[in-house]
Enzyme design. Structure first.
Site, short mmCIF file in Angstrom:
data_model
loop_
_atom_site.label_atom_id
_atom_site.label_comp_id
_atom_site.label_asym_id
_atom_site.label_seq_id
_atom_site.Cartn_x
_atom_site.Cartn_y
_atom_site.Cartn_z
N GLY C 149 5.65 -115.37 76.21
CA GLY C 149 5.15 -114.09 76.68
C GLY C 149 5.85 -112.94 75.98
O GLY C 149 6.90 -113.11 75.33
N CYS C 150 5.27 -111.77 76.08
CA CYS C 150 5.81 -110.59 75.39
C CYS C 150 7.15 -110.15 75.99
O CYS C 150 8.14 -110.00 75.28
CB CYS C 150 4.80 -109.45 75.41
SG CYS C 150 4.15 -109.06 77.05
#
EC number: 1.2.1.38
Lengths: 346, 346, 346, 346
Positions: C149-150
């Site tokens: 994920g970011c």
């Protein structure tokens, strides 16, 4: 105390009406209409109103509403007001319609540009176009006011004195307008997403924007001739504000002083129109949150044109503020009551 | 009518003071001090004030000013107020200092964090720390009020009830704060250029920001113990607003209701502090242009921590609005006079 | 030439994959999947690709796609990849899943935080967590990569060396993260409208954000202990960028040089991780459009804590860039192929 | 390998040159000139270049520089290039001047609009106006190229085909342009501060902007007549991008297809000019970071006018990208070398 109802109170214009009326000393908002949020607390929709507004959202039953209030504001999509209003209602309450339903006198023009059948054409003639600076006397007597559009207000006020005095060639008038994104409303649409608008600018509705005929009709009335013009709106990455840059050929050579005198003739006594000092260009930020329209112009001797510029807050002078200004006039209050809003900077 | 003078009226905080005082029914601003713009029309510096303020900018001669006004606001860089104030002046006028000069009781701490020699240490003890919600009684009696910093106001109000009631382990308190760019002032500096700030976020002043000792001192007074904490400010691409996110270990397991009761104990009667409903996170936009501090919290049972959040408009509750709130108290006016500003959205 | 297919090519992460792969010399995108825009020209959805991409959008038939390509990127909502993948597909193509379906090893944790039943738990163990700097060897051998994920990428890279070397007390770790709005995706939702995000900041998902267990699992693996931490994301008015500000107690007194040496040990040879020079705070704008993670730290002797800061472009190192980095590793290409993107400023 | 020197490498246009040339396979930048930052590491001025550019800033000694490089880019204020250049230098290196010094053929016009005495009028005739799409052949042979202005590039490309083919009445041409703030440069000036630009729009330089005579000269050459027009620039709250909206009377009734054919005649083979599909309005975001100019038009039968629209990234096609395009032509490289930059969205 004037009792007010708002149909469409949870759009951006409706929210601005609430912001202004909440501190208006002669008004009490008693009906927060919102089809989308019925039975929800208004302050849950607009948390800025937490502990300020303690009401829940209501439906848009205009008949019932007409029995409870003195004035109804319709801040709704085109067509709704025209479909709800009737003589019974108008005999009981005053209506200020922020949509376009009653702005254009020619039904065919309305139906063509809006792609809608008009449901109450019988009230169009009676309706007063609520640009207070121009139609003040009529507004005072009105039952039904068509509150002007945001682009329209800015575009008309900027050119009105010169159109009225016949100083510009109306066939050369071009209006290039720029608007903050709140003008697009609070609907959840892809083009209005943050990442689509931010760091971006585009024109839209080129040659087809619905405010065109409204501007043409009003400036035509001022100039005493039929007007066709180009109006091009642009979407700007900011919340509020409209800037109109307008170009026209001067009919003859004029000096700065002569043009200034014309603007002053119409606006010196207008509290909400500020003709700026020489060479100061209007900026939307200088009017943010206020009911002001800031206007100025520049003559270009090289091309024989005049460039006129006007700036407003689209939600105030372009919508809710003007609606309250109209209400004040309709109810015999001081015209600026509740509208002495100082622009917020930065 | 209270006559007010502002030294530093052309900075962002000074401009906000003008915006607020212009419509304050009991105050008249008679001195628009601005070293940078002496003899220039104030409305030429801030065009939003065109046709509203008709004054020219004055110098910062506090002695002369003291003869003309009842209250002086100093919205100036650190050190200026301390270098100008004296007993003669304080015997004539009340002073509300928006700089840090009189906020910190320990001179050495001030001089260390600010890198300045304090020019008037004799007034530090007398000066009242003007966080109205906490020091209301003292403010009422004060001649000299030290108006709290923007980050400080937000940070303290957010944690105060839990610090005061001993619910959190003060040694674990971490404050991660985010501010709009107006907090950096109106100086023409490269890091504050549009293109440097827009589409960007950074921390700055990490472990060294000057508001740290002010927060520590005040929360230390509340908790009854010496407090050392981490305070990290961040620069956000927006004009106004501060959000503080604060983390601390709870001393014991508590329920939402217990914590809510503590917040309510301190803030239910506070007009300008709004403890939001469960699970609603404060947003700076919901307080923009107003004097509100919006606060809420969330308990994390997994980690035993509480996350407290607070939002203010840095120029209002974090500067000018709080200064006016202090003035109202000092002059026996209604505390909220001139501050019933409805947040503007969007 | 590697043939690539993208499922979900019209979201923001999918669009970024297209932007990167379009100029990747070893890759040809042959399938632009987009359930929302089937049969529409891709360049009509993303006009930036006009005259660059000449394809039309396809459905998300992974079986058919598997016959046509060498690698599939799934840039889709959680659950989709897990519902489509099967052994037949994995035997034919490599899959890089940008959703969360295969990031978390513990199915129960995934199902609890995401509120979804996992449709392909049998592949979780095989799936490699594709944070290249940490799992490079495993990525090279993988058939199925779970692209991080970011927030996670930024949060983990920032703390990883100190967690791995046991320099910080993991029970005190707090991550306060700030993200641009593209992280919220391209769905037409009210909270992501321009006027709702602009001039605003808020925390969201406090104590409940889904990236929390992913960060905990990975940093727990690094530290060799179970980790529980607070992760608080904030929405920032900018398009791109994540900044993570992380706080932890140092286990013992250390110097700047000692900590710097630890960071250098892990990152000196990493092309995409830049440990900044002393006292330079990461800014998201300095990495915009690039695959870099910029990292730095500051020791606070007063509190015994270290403040770690990391910045990435959420769509590049936080999504599409990292996915391509994984692809390069999986196919034996130069790891930085197609990723030598120079950050764009301003 | 072409050796390049940049005078003015730390302004925004200079920085963009560095960004582009850094990955240009045939060029090596060996001189990073910057009067303001002499001896400072370039990457300390632009942190995005950390670990990418390892040079320190140099002075602007053009004589010395001429001995070391093959091409000099001057991205400096007006007047500097003209004051430094001489025959000896031009005999050794090619010069691409991003300032206005050699753009206007008529010295008197230059001196009047820029308020400067021209220091090297002897080179004006030789200098080639570097709008590649129009002057390609001449650029290839040039020693000295005057790189067009940002507004100019956008304004000219948008109207050029119709001016050249005599389809519009040039005396009616009005250009309303909107620019991101990077166009104002990196100087620390009050009007360019974040809080002054954000949430604001204004016109500036009305009737007096210096790009006016440049546009008039070039479109006059195209049309084969002297052209006087109105050009009005506006400052927009975004970093990059210029949108020009242009209005003119059509000389006779024409269809969409006829006009489209004219645009296609000039631009179908131009890699960097994209004539969009019918009714798609150019948006600056769709060209961000790229060398594209996106163009389209709309005919208004009601008024007999055509509205032309063009969008560029002011720092790329409006400055550094075009300079590199010129360089490619001058050195016989592929015209698009190093410029295959895919626009970044969002």
């Amino acid at each position: 105390m004037i009792r007010a109802g708002i149909i469409g109170s949870t759009g951006y214009a409706g929210g601005e009406l609430v912001r202004i009326l909440t501190v208006h000393k002669d008004v009490e908002v008693v009906w927060y209409g919102s089809r989308s949020y019925i039975d929800k607390k208004y302050a849950d929709v607009y948390q800025n109103m937490f502990q300020i507004v303690d009401a829940v959202c209501m439906d848009d039953n205009m008949d019932e509403l007409a029995d409870q209030v003195d004035v109804i504001f319709t801040a709704t999509p085109q067509g709704l007001c025209a479909s709800l209003v009737n003589e019974g209602i108008l005999s009981k309450v005053k209506i200020i319609d922020l949509s376009a339903d009653f702005r254009i006198k020619d039904v065919a023009t309305y139906e063509k540009w809006y792609g809608l059948e008009h449901k109450s054409p019988q009230f169009i003639e009676e309706a007063v176009y609520g640009l207070c600076e121009i139609n003040r006397a009529d507004v005072k007597r009105a039952r039904l006011v068509a509150n002007p559009g945001c682009y329209t207000t800015c575009s008309i006020l900027t050119a009105y004195p010169l159109a009225k005095e016949g100083m510009i060639d109306m066939s050369t008038l071009i209006i290039d307008a720029k608007s903050g994104t709140s003008g697009a409303g609070r609907g959840a649409k892809l083009p209005n997403l943050y990442c689509e608008v931010n760091e971006n600018i585009k024109a839209y509705g080129v040659t087809t924007h619905r405010h065109t005929p409204e501007i043409e009709e009003q400036l035509g009335l001022a100039a005493g001739e039929k007007v066709l013009l180009n109006f091009t709106p642009h979407l700007i990455p900011m919340n509020r504000g409209i800037l109109a840059t307008e170009y026209a050929k001067l009919k003859k050579e004029v000096t700065y002083e002569e043009v200034k005198a014309v603007y002053d003739k119409y606006y010196t006594d207008e509290k909400f129109v500020r003709v700026l000092e020489k060479d100061v260009c209007p900026e939307t930020k200088w009017v943010e949150g206020s009911n002001f329209a800031d206007i100025n112009f520049k003559i270009d001797e090289r091309t024989g044109r005049i460039i006129m510029m006007g700036a407003i807050d689209n939600l105030v002078k372009g919508a809710a503020g003007q609606a309250v200004q109209n209400m004040n006039l309709m109810f015999g209050l001081k015209e600026s009551e509740g509208l002495e809003l100082v622009p917020m900077f930065p």
